[in-house]
Motif scaffolding. Structure first.
Motif, PDB file in Angstrom:
ATOM      1  N   GLU A 117       1.577   7.039  -6.583  1.00  0.00           N
ATOM      2  CA  GLU A 117       0.555   8.071  -6.780  1.00  0.00           C
ATOM      3  C   GLU A 117       1.143   9.459  -6.537  1.00  0.00           C
ATOM      4  N   TYR A 118       1.924   9.607  -5.482  1.00  0.00           N
ATOM      5  CA  TYR A 118       2.554  10.900  -5.187  1.00  0.00           C
ATOM      6  C   TYR A 118       3.540  11.288  -6.283  1.00  0.00           C
TER       7      TYR A 118
ATOM      8  N   SER B 287       2.267   1.809  -3.494  1.00  0.00           N
ATOM      9  CA  SER B 287       1.303   2.364  -4.432  1.00  0.00           C
ATOM     10  C   SER B 287       1.040   3.837  -4.112  1.00  0.00           C
ATOM     11  N   LEU B 288       1.082   4.201  -2.829  1.00  0.00           N
ATOM     12  CA  LEU B 288       0.927   5.603  -2.444  1.00  0.00           C
ATOM     13  C   LEU B 288       2.109   6.425  -2.955  1.00  0.00           C
ATOM     14  N   GLN B 289       3.311   5.877  -2.850  1.00  0.00           N
ATOM     15  CA  GLN B 289       4.492   6.571  -3.378  1.00  0.00           C
ATOM     16  C   GLN B 289       4.361   6.782  -4.882  1.00  0.00           C
TER      17      GLN B 289
ATOM     18  N   ASP C 111       0.827  -1.204   0.000  1.00  0.00           N
ATOM     19  CA  ASP C 111       0.000   0.000   0.000  1.00  0.00           C
ATOM     20  C   ASP C 111       0.857   1.248   0.000  1.00  0.00           C
ATOM     21  N   HIS C 112       1.946   1.213   0.746  1.00  0.00           N
ATOM     22  CA  HIS C 112       2.833   2.363   0.810  1.00  0.00           C
ATOM     23  C   HIS C 112       3.507   2.590  -0.544  1.00  0.00           C
TER      24      HIS C 112
END
Length: 129
Positions: free
Chosen positions: A118-119, A114-116, A111-112
């Protein structure tokens, strides 16, 4: 009404005379919260650079340290000691360190990651605006 410290603004639509990185209202409102934070970081750096150019005779001390490579960059204790001595103080014997901010891939969840990603995409979009 938002509070401001000195002439610094947290939004390019406020205090436009003091904002270095100006932005149209439409573009600002189209940015995500993350992209607005990127603007804030860029604006802070631009404000620092403007301040530094304005005060060319300002004495500046640049310190580097590393908990993983103290032999290359010096230790936090060495940096703390240097600053303390510059302002006439004695440093503490032990420097407390807290959470590590390193990016160790084995400790990052999916999850982290995929968040990276996205950012990263939002950063690229922000840079195009």
């Amino acid at each position: 009404e938002r509070k401001r410290l000195s002439s610094f603004s947290y939004c390019p639509l406020e205090a436009q005379d003091n904002v270095v990185l100006k932005m149209d209202k439409e573009i600002w409102h189209s940015l995500s919260a993350f992209q607005r934070a990127l603007w804030y970081v860029d604006e802070l750096e631009a404000q620092w650079q403007r301040f530094f150019r304005k005060h060319k005779n300002l004495n500046v001390v640049n310190l580097r340290w590393s908990s993983t490579q103290p032999q290359k960059h010096g230790s936090l204790h060495q940096a703390q000691t240097e600053v303390a001595h510059l302002i006439g103080l004695e440093p503490r014997e032990k420097v407390h360190t807290y959470k590590s901010h390193g990016n160790h891939i084995q400790n990052i969840s999916i999850d982290h990651l995929s968040l990276q990603a996205e950012y990263r995409l939002q950063d690229e979009e922000y840079q195009r605006k």
